[in-house]
Scaffold this motif. Sequence first.
Motif, short mmCIF file in Angstrom:
data_model
loop_
_atom_site.label_atom_id
_atom_site.label_comp_id
_atom_site.label_asym_id
_atom_site.label_seq_id
_atom_site.Cartn_x
_atom_site.Cartn_y
_atom_site.Cartn_z
N ARG A 103 0.84 -1.21 0.00
CA ARG A 103 0.00 0.00 0.00
C ARG A 103 0.87 1.25 0.00
O ARG A 103 1.43 1.63 1.02
CB ARG A 103 -0.94 -0.01 1.22
CG ARG A 103 -2.10 -1.01 1.06
CD ARG A 103 -3.07 -0.90 2.21
NE ARG A 103 -2.41 -1.21 3.48
CZ ARG A 103 -2.59 -0.53 4.60
NH1 ARG A 103 -3.41 0.50 4.62
NH2 ARG A 103 -1.97 -0.89 5.70
N LYS A 104 0.95 1.85 -1.16
CA LYS A 104 1.82 2.99 -1.38
C LYS A 104 1.58 4.13 -0.39
O LYS A 104 2.52 4.80 0.04
CB LYS A 104 1.63 3.50 -2.81
CG LYS A 104 2.87 4.15 -3.35
CD LYS A 104 2.75 4.39 -4.85
CE LYS A 104 4.00 5.09 -5.34
NZ LYS A 104 3.98 5.32 -6.78
N TYR A 107 3.64 4.20 2.61
CA TYR A 107 5.02 4.67 2.38
C TYR A 107 5.04 6.20 2.28
O TYR A 107 5.90 6.86 2.86
CB TYR A 107 5.56 4.04 1.10
CG TYR A 107 6.92 4.57 0.70
CD1 TYR A 107 8.06 4.26 1.45
CD2 TYR A 107 7.09 5.38 -0.43
CE1 TYR A 107 9.30 4.74 1.09
CE2 TYR A 107 8.33 5.86 -0.79
CZ TYR A 107 9.44 5.54 -0.03
OH TYR A 107 10.68 6.04 -0.38
N LYS A 108 4.04 6.74 1.60
CA LYS A 108 3.96 8.20 1.45
C LYS A 108 3.77 8.91 2.78
O LYS A 108 4.12 10.08 2.91
CB LYS A 108 2.81 8.56 0.51
CG LYS A 108 3.12 8.21 -0.92
CD LYS A 108 2.17 8.92 -1.86
CE LYS A 108 2.76 8.99 -3.25
NZ LYS A 108 1.76 9.45 -4.22
N LYS A 142 12.30 -2.98 -5.92
CA LYS A 142 11.94 -1.56 -5.99
C LYS A 142 12.82 -0.77 -5.05
O LYS A 142 13.29 -1.29 -4.04
CB LYS A 142 10.49 -1.38 -5.53
CG LYS A 142 9.45 -1.65 -6.59
CD LYS A 142 8.14 -1.06 -6.10
CE LYS A 142 6.95 -1.71 -6.75
NZ LYS A 142 5.70 -1.38 -6.06
N PHE A 144 13.02 2.17 -2.33
CA PHE A 144 12.26 3.04 -1.43
C PHE A 144 13.27 4.01 -0.84
O PHE A 144 14.00 3.65 0.07
CB PHE A 144 11.57 2.20 -0.35
CG PHE A 144 10.53 1.27 -0.89
CD1 PHE A 144 9.24 1.72 -1.17
CD2 PHE A 144 10.83 -0.06 -1.14
CE1 PHE A 144 8.27 0.87 -1.67
CE2 PHE A 144 9.86 -0.92 -1.65
CZ PHE A 144 8.59 -0.46 -1.92
#
Length: 219
Positions: A103-104, A107-108, A142, A144
């Motif tokens: 769930r992006k 992270y945001k 990915k 991060f």
Amino acid sequence: MDSGGISDLDLDKYDADEQVKIICLGDSAVGKSKLMERFLMDGYRPQQLSTYALTLYKYTTTINGQTVLVDFWDTAGQERFRSMHPSYYHKAHACVMVFDVQRKITYKNLPNWYKELREYRPEIPCLVVANKIDADIKVTQKSFNFAKKQGLPFYFVSAADGTNVVKVFKDAIQMALSYKKNSSDFMDEVMRELENFELESKEESSDKEETQEGKLDSA
Ligand SMILES: Nc1nc2c(ncn2[C@@H]2O[C@H](COP(=O)(O)OP(=O)(O)OP(=O)(O)O)[C@@H](O)[C@H]2O)c(=O)[nH]1
Ligand SMILES: [Mg+2]
């Protein structure tokens, strides 16, 4: 000196030489509680209710011949970003900051959590944890960049299959300990001095204890 007193009692009760407090931050349902449970009980029970209130886990371990009592603090992240009560941060020695790789938005939201953490604890070690990599191992390719940009240690983990869970918490305990020992945080220095001062004066003379504690309370 409220928590100072409690710490002393704890140290006796658990026969510990040192005590550290580690907090966990991150959005709701990223897996904070599952990670802690995985580390502490070495088990994993899927589908548990989210954490509504504060949960405090006590854990003892031996590091370099010293018994260390670790207080792990876990609380609900809430659906949207919400501030934690200042007492959550009070005297914390390290922070494990978690997001969900699936769930992006979680992270945001890391910069929000991080900002609040730094308002209360400018110097403590903070470990960034990307959880739920079991759901899709490709996410580990990915990048991060948040952790790198901030110069923070970063881990890919899974509370479900246990990947890196022990590593994260062991590192967090080590970092918390070294922070406590070499801290440059002014408040911590002062608190430690006060605690030592209290112990020394107790050894000197027990009948002076009350006056001494009275002084510290008003300090
Ligand atoms: N696939 C997978 N699911 C996970 C993992 N860790 C946690 N979950 C699931 O994610 C959901 C939320 O986990 P919790 O540990 O309750 O999340 P939390 O961060 O403590 O949430 P709050 O207490 O609401 O802040 C649960 O349904 C877990 O089973 C993981 O590593 N992999
Ligand atoms: Mg929880």
